[in-house]
Design a protein around this motif. Sequence first.
Motif, PDB file in Angstrom:
ATOM      1  N   GLU A  13       0.856  -1.177   0.000  1.00 14.74           N
ATOM      2  CA  GLU A  13       0.000   0.000   0.000  1.00 14.74           C
ATOM      3  C   GLU A  13       0.893   1.228   0.000  1.00 14.74           C
ATOM      4  OE1 GLU A  13      -3.915  -0.845   2.422  1.00 14.74           O
ATOM      5  OE2 GLU A  13      -2.177  -1.141   3.712  1.00 14.74           O
ATOM      6  N   ILE A  14       0.305   2.362  -0.275  1.00 17.95           N
ATOM      7  CA  ILE A  14       1.035   3.632  -0.211  1.00 17.95           C
ATOM      8  C   ILE A  14       0.679   4.271   1.126  1.00 17.95           C
ATOM      9  CG2 ILE A  14       1.479   5.849  -1.317  1.00 17.95           C
ATOM     10  CD1 ILE A  14       2.195   3.413  -3.069  1.00 17.95           C
ATOM     11  N   LEU A  15       1.582   4.143   2.076  1.00 19.66           N
ATOM     12  CA  LEU A  15       1.319   4.632   3.426  1.00 19.66           C
ATOM     13  C   LEU A  15       1.426   6.146   3.508  1.00 19.66           C
ATOM     14  CD1 LEU A  15       3.176   1.848   5.418  1.00 19.66           C
ATOM     15  CD2 LEU A  15       0.760   1.970   4.785  1.00 19.66           C
ATOM     16  N   ASP A  16       0.727   6.711   4.462  1.00 15.19           N
ATOM     17  CA  ASP A  16       0.635   8.161   4.614  1.00 15.19           C
ATOM     18  C   ASP A  16       1.915   8.742   5.216  1.00 15.19           C
ATOM     19  OD1 ASP A  16      -0.225  10.765   4.876  1.00 15.19           O
ATOM     20  OD2 ASP A  16      -2.025  10.270   6.023  1.00 15.19           O
ATOM     21  N   PRO A  17       2.569   9.657   4.500  1.00 17.72           N
ATOM     22  CA  PRO A  17       3.784  10.263   5.029  1.00 17.72           C
ATOM     23  C   PRO A  17       3.528  11.499   5.897  1.00 17.72           C
ATOM     24  CG  PRO A  17       3.459  11.042   2.813  1.00 17.72           C
ATOM     25  CD  PRO A  17       2.336  10.063   3.105  1.00 17.72           C
ATOM     26  N   TYR A  18       2.264  11.883   6.067  1.00 17.19           N
ATOM     27  CA  TYR A  18       1.946  13.127   6.759  1.00 17.19           C
ATOM     28  C   TYR A  18       2.691  13.225   8.094  1.00 17.19           C
ATOM     29  CZ  TYR A  18      -0.544  17.066   8.692  1.00 17.19           C
ATOM     30  OH  TYR A  18      -0.844  18.294   9.230  1.00 17.19           O
ATOM     31  N   GLY A  19       3.352  14.350   8.301  1.00 18.45           N
ATOM     32  CA  GLY A  19       4.092  14.591   9.529  1.00 18.45           C
ATOM     33  C   GLY A  19       5.473  13.964   9.563  1.00 18.45           C
ATOM     34  N   SER A  20       5.854  13.277   8.501  1.00 15.31           N
ATOM     35  CA  SER A  20       7.158  12.606   8.447  1.00 15.31           C
ATOM     36  C   SER A  20       8.213  13.514   7.838  1.00 15.31           C
ATOM     37  CB  SER A  20       7.046  11.327   7.610  1.00 15.31           C
ATOM     38  OG  SER A  20       6.140  10.426   8.183  1.00 15.31           O
ATOM     39  N   SER A  21       9.426  13.039   7.862  1.00 16.40           N
ATOM     40  CA  SER A  21      10.563  13.780   7.301  1.00 16.40           C
ATOM     41  C   SER A  21      10.505  13.772   5.778  1.00 16.40           C
ATOM     42  CB  SER A  21      11.873  13.135   7.758  1.00 16.40           C
ATOM     43  OG  SER A  21      11.988  11.848   7.177  1.00 16.40           O
ATOM     44  N   ILE A  22      11.288  14.637   5.197  1.00  9.67           N
ATOM     45  CA  ILE A  22      11.351  14.721   3.737  1.00  9.67           C
ATOM     46  C   ILE A  22      11.814  13.397   3.131  1.00  9.67           C
ATOM     47  CG2 ILE A  22      13.683  15.711   3.634  1.00  9.67           C
ATOM     48  CD1 ILE A  22      10.739  16.655   1.315  1.00  9.67           C
ATOM     49  N   SER A  23      12.658  12.651   3.839  1.00  7.35           N
ATOM     50  CA  SER A  23      13.129  11.373   3.300  1.00  7.35           C
ATOM     51  C   SER A  23      11.985  10.366   3.162  1.00  7.35           C
ATOM     52  CB  SER A  23      14.266  10.798   4.150  1.00  7.35           C
ATOM     53  OG  SER A  23      13.805  10.477   5.443  1.00  7.35           O
ATOM     54  N   VAL A  24      11.008  10.416   4.061  1.00 10.81           N
ATOM     55  CA  VAL A  24       9.846   9.534   3.949  1.00 10.81           C
ATOM     56  C   VAL A  24       9.000   9.960   2.755  1.00 10.81           C
ATOM     57  CG1 VAL A  24       7.719   8.755   5.089  1.00 10.81           C
ATOM     58  CG2 VAL A  24       9.847   8.975   6.404  1.00 10.81           C
ATOM     59  N   TYR A  25       8.820  11.261   2.581  1.00  6.61           N
ATOM     60  CA  TYR A  25       8.086  11.766   1.409  1.00  6.61           C
ATOM     61  C   TYR A  25       8.792  11.348   0.118  1.00  6.61           C
ATOM     62  CZ  TYR A  25       4.618  14.711   3.737  1.00  6.61           C
ATOM     63  OH  TYR A  25       3.549  15.171   4.460  1.00  6.61           O
ATOM     64  N   GLU A  26      10.111  11.443   0.099  1.00  8.30           N
ATOM     65  CA  GLU A  26      10.868  11.041  -1.091  1.00  8.30           C
ATOM     66  C   GLU A  26      10.628   9.573  -1.420  1.00  8.30           C
ATOM     67  OE1 GLU A  26      14.891  12.037  -0.039  1.00  8.30           O
ATOM     68  OE2 GLU A  26      14.597  14.172  -0.444  1.00  8.30           O
ATOM     69  N   LYS A  27      10.593   8.736  -0.400  1.00 13.32           N
ATOM     70  CA  LYS A  27      10.373   7.302  -0.597  1.00 13.32           C
ATOM     71  C   LYS A  27       8.975   7.049  -1.176  1.00 13.32           C
ATOM     72  CE  LYS A  27      10.288   2.937   1.898  1.00 13.32           C
ATOM     73  NZ  LYS A  27      10.349   2.282   3.197  1.00 13.32           N
TER      74      LYS A  27
END
Length: 150
Positions: free
Chosen positions: A114-128
């Motif tokens: 699934e595509i997990l929610d990156p909300y509130g995470s670091s930019i590296s999580v968003y990049e992933k």
Amino acid sequence: MNILFVCTVNTCRSVMAEAIFNKIESENLIIAKSAGISIIKGSVVTENAAMEILNDLNIDIRGREAISINEDKLRDSDLVLTMTNYSREFIKENFPKYKEKIFSICEYAGVSGEILDPYGSSISVYEKIYRKLKGLMPIVLDKIKEEGRA
């Protein structure tokens, strides 16, 4: 053809999916939009999602407001792709007459996860998450064309 990407609040994943898909679909036969199942009125795309799109696609969506899913959007969409299985089931249960065109994006692409929610995470999580979505979009586009939807 119209495709609708759906996540929870329409400020991260579905917005990134919409931008990536519209950029790679160069023939303009398929128009992607996005919405959320539980938006907060007045919320806008997250800074990290906007930066990923700006840095990779050179598209500035800062300030884009979240859009709520509704019956009109589902009716006007030929294909609805959710980021998670939960969202897929939620929409199918609440809008059963559209269930035949609702899939999770990973399910539709034939990959696990699934595509997990990156909300509130670091930019590296968003990049992933962004890279994962970017990898799925050609698969989704090819499948749409194979099925003759476009």
